[in-house]
Motif scaffolding. Structure first.
Motif, PDB file in Angstrom:
ATOM      1  N   UNK A   1     -24.768  -7.003  15.939  1.00 48.52           N
ATOM      2  CA  UNK A   1     -23.799  -8.068  16.210  1.00 48.52           C
ATOM      3  C   UNK A   1     -24.334  -9.425  15.758  1.00 48.52           C
ATOM      4  N   UNK A   2     -25.620  -9.683  16.017  1.00 44.85           N
ATOM      5  CA  UNK A   2     -26.234 -10.910  15.506  1.00 44.85           C
ATOM      6  C   UNK A   2     -26.142 -10.950  13.975  1.00 44.85           C
ATOM      7  N   UNK A   3     -26.377  -9.786  13.369  1.00 46.29           N
ATOM      8  CA  UNK A   3     -26.299  -9.680  11.918  1.00 46.29           C
ATOM      9  C   UNK A   3     -24.896 -10.028  11.428  1.00 46.29           C
ATOM     10  N   UNK A   4     -23.881  -9.487  12.120  1.00 46.14           N
ATOM     11  CA  UNK A   4     -22.488  -9.766  11.774  1.00 46.14           C
ATOM     12  C   UNK A   4     -22.197 -11.265  11.879  1.00 46.14           C
ATOM     13  N   UNK A   5     -22.642 -11.873  12.963  1.00 42.32           N
ATOM     14  CA  UNK A   5     -22.356 -13.290  13.217  1.00 42.32           C
ATOM     15  C   UNK A   5     -23.041 -14.185  12.185  1.00 42.32           C
ATOM     16  N   UNK A   6     -24.340 -13.992  11.994  1.00 42.72           N
ATOM     17  CA  UNK A   6     -25.075 -14.897  11.117  1.00 42.72           C
ATOM     18  C   UNK A   6     -24.773 -14.658   9.638  1.00 42.72           C
ATOM     19  N   UNK A   7     -24.440 -13.427   9.263  1.00 42.82           N
ATOM     20  CA  UNK A   7     -24.018 -13.194   7.879  1.00 42.82           C
ATOM     21  C   UNK A   7     -22.716 -13.935   7.583  1.00 42.82           C
ATOM     22  N   UNK A   8     -21.844 -14.036   8.590  1.00 43.33           N
ATOM     23  CA  UNK A   8     -20.607 -14.804   8.414  1.00 43.33           C
ATOM     24  C   UNK A   8     -20.900 -16.301   8.363  1.00 43.33           C
ATOM     25  N   UNK A   9     -21.720 -16.779   9.297  1.00 35.48           N
ATOM     26  CA  UNK A   9     -22.042 -18.204   9.369  1.00 35.48           C
ATOM     27  C   UNK A   9     -22.704 -18.679   8.073  1.00 35.48           C
ATOM     28  N   UNK A  10     -23.566 -17.834   7.496  1.00 40.84           N
ATOM     29  CA  UNK A  10     -24.292 -18.228   6.281  1.00 40.84           C
ATOM     30  C   UNK A  10     -23.523 -17.896   5.005  1.00 40.84           C
ATOM     31  N   UNK A  11     -22.322 -17.312   5.150  1.00 41.70           N
ATOM     32  CA  UNK A  11     -21.496 -17.058   3.983  1.00 41.70           C
ATOM     33  C   UNK A  11     -21.833 -15.786   3.231  1.00 41.70           C
ATOM     34  N   UNK A  12     -22.663 -14.920   3.832  1.00 47.28           N
ATOM     35  CA  UNK A  12     -22.988 -13.650   3.178  1.00 47.28           C
ATOM     36  C   UNK A  12     -21.779 -12.720   3.213  1.00 47.28           C
ATOM     37  N   UNK A  13     -21.151 -12.621   4.379  1.00 50.05           N
ATOM     38  CA  UNK A  13     -19.943 -11.805   4.511  1.00 50.05           C
ATOM     39  C   UNK A  13     -18.730 -12.630   4.108  1.00 50.05           C
ATOM     40  N   UNK A  14     -17.965 -12.119   3.153  1.00 49.03           N
ATOM     41  CA  UNK A  14     -16.729 -12.761   2.718  1.00 49.03           C
ATOM     42  C   UNK A  14     -15.621 -11.724   2.709  1.00 49.03           C
ATOM     43  N   UNK A  15     -14.420 -12.147   2.364  1.00 46.29           N
ATOM     44  CA  UNK A  15     -13.289 -11.224   2.307  1.00 46.29           C
ATOM     45  C   UNK A  15     -13.500 -10.137   1.270  1.00 46.29           C
TER      46      UNK A  15
END
Length: 305
Positions: free
Chosen positions: A65-79
């Protein structure tokens, strides 16, 4: 950072995906091995077993879950991200909700840790807190471990070696040579799961500024490294059976050798085979660990007949 693409849908299916279920054997397997290995030394304390199992699973899920959150915050996860994450960018889950769930799980893990320590030793608390810190710092903090070449090492040590050794210790009251030695191939295979994820994510992680080992050595060499880790894990068991440290019953693990072969074949095929290759990498850890557990159980039964 991308905007979320859909309305909030915190359904059970999405929450289940968030746990990254195909990786959860990385917690189940070490606890099972450490516990079964302790059978000749002490009567099993089932309350401690289940507390340890749930604590390890909860820490792993919180880490995801931390991975999910921080990957989004840092822009790693995108649409456009492909992987098993993306509850925020694909399903519209609120980032703060994901972070709060991770923190809540850590609180539960702390409570379970207090129960375990109060019935064994408070020194375990130091090891447990270290593991939880690594779980957070994997993608959190100023220099996330996931952005370095050491992700595989930290995940292997924490979820392989430490989980097995604590599970053995809380039952047997000691740590012996065999518990240390058997934790090594499990740590290697847990690191292999991490490596397979990084192989898949080379392109996205490169754009996100990560420097994983897969990025540094390139796709082909990373797949070769994965193959070497598989071979080393099986050779480790064979060699220490040959020198008399492990029971010959552990050679039953060789029955699982087809899975790593399929994983490597998948990575060396076209990109459509990557999800199957990753699944087979996870199954390698699962089957390897379960066969090791069965081997120790058979050895215990035969020794007490």
């Amino acid at each position: 950072m991308e905007n979320v693409t859909n309305e909030v849908k915190p359904t059970f299916k999405i929450l289940w995906k968030l746990t990254r279920p195909h990786t959860l054997t990385a917690s189940f397997v070490p606890v099972s091995i450490g516990t079964v290995l302790s059978f000749p030394y002490a009567s099993t304390k089932w309350g401690l077993f289940f507390a340890m199992m749930f604590a390890c699973l909860i820490i792993q899920i919180a880490t995801n879950l931390f991975n999910e959150y921080y990957d989004y915050i840092r822009g790693i996860d995108t649409a456009d991200s492909v992987g098993i994450g993306g509850a925020i960018v694909h399903h519209g889950m609120k980032p703060k909700l994901v972070l709060n769930m991770a923190i809540s799980l850590y609180i539960i893990a702390l409570l379970l840790g207090i129960y375990i320590c109060s019935n064994t030793s408070w020194w375990i608390a130091l090891v447990g807190l270290f593991g939880m810190a690594i779980g957070y710092l994997y993608t959190g903090g100023p220099l996330p471990i996931a952005y370095t070449p050491f992700g595989e090492v930290f995940s292997g040590i924490c979820m392989g070696c430490i989980f097995i050794l604590i599970s053995f210790y809380i039952q047997a009251g000691e740590i012996n040579q065999e518990s240390i030695m058997i934790s090594v191939p499990i740590a290697i295979l847990i690191g292999a799961i991490n490596l397979s994820n990084n192989i898949r994510d080379i392109e996205e992680d490169t754009l996100g500024g990560r420097k994983t080992i897969a990025i540094l050595i390139g796709f082909k060499k990373a797949v070769n490294l994965l193959a070497a880790l598989f071979i080393l894990s099986y050779l480790w068991v064979v060699i220490f059976v040959a020198v008399g440290i492990f029971s010959p019953w552990l050679l039953i693990v060789l029955l699982s050798f087809k899975k790593p072969l399929e994983a490597i074949k998948g990575f060396r095929g076209d990109r459509s085979q990557t999800p199957i290759a990753m699944k087979n990498t996870g199954l390698t850890n699962t089957m390897f660990g379960l066969f090791i557990t069965v081997g120790y159980l058979l050895d215990f039964i035969m020794q007490n007949m």
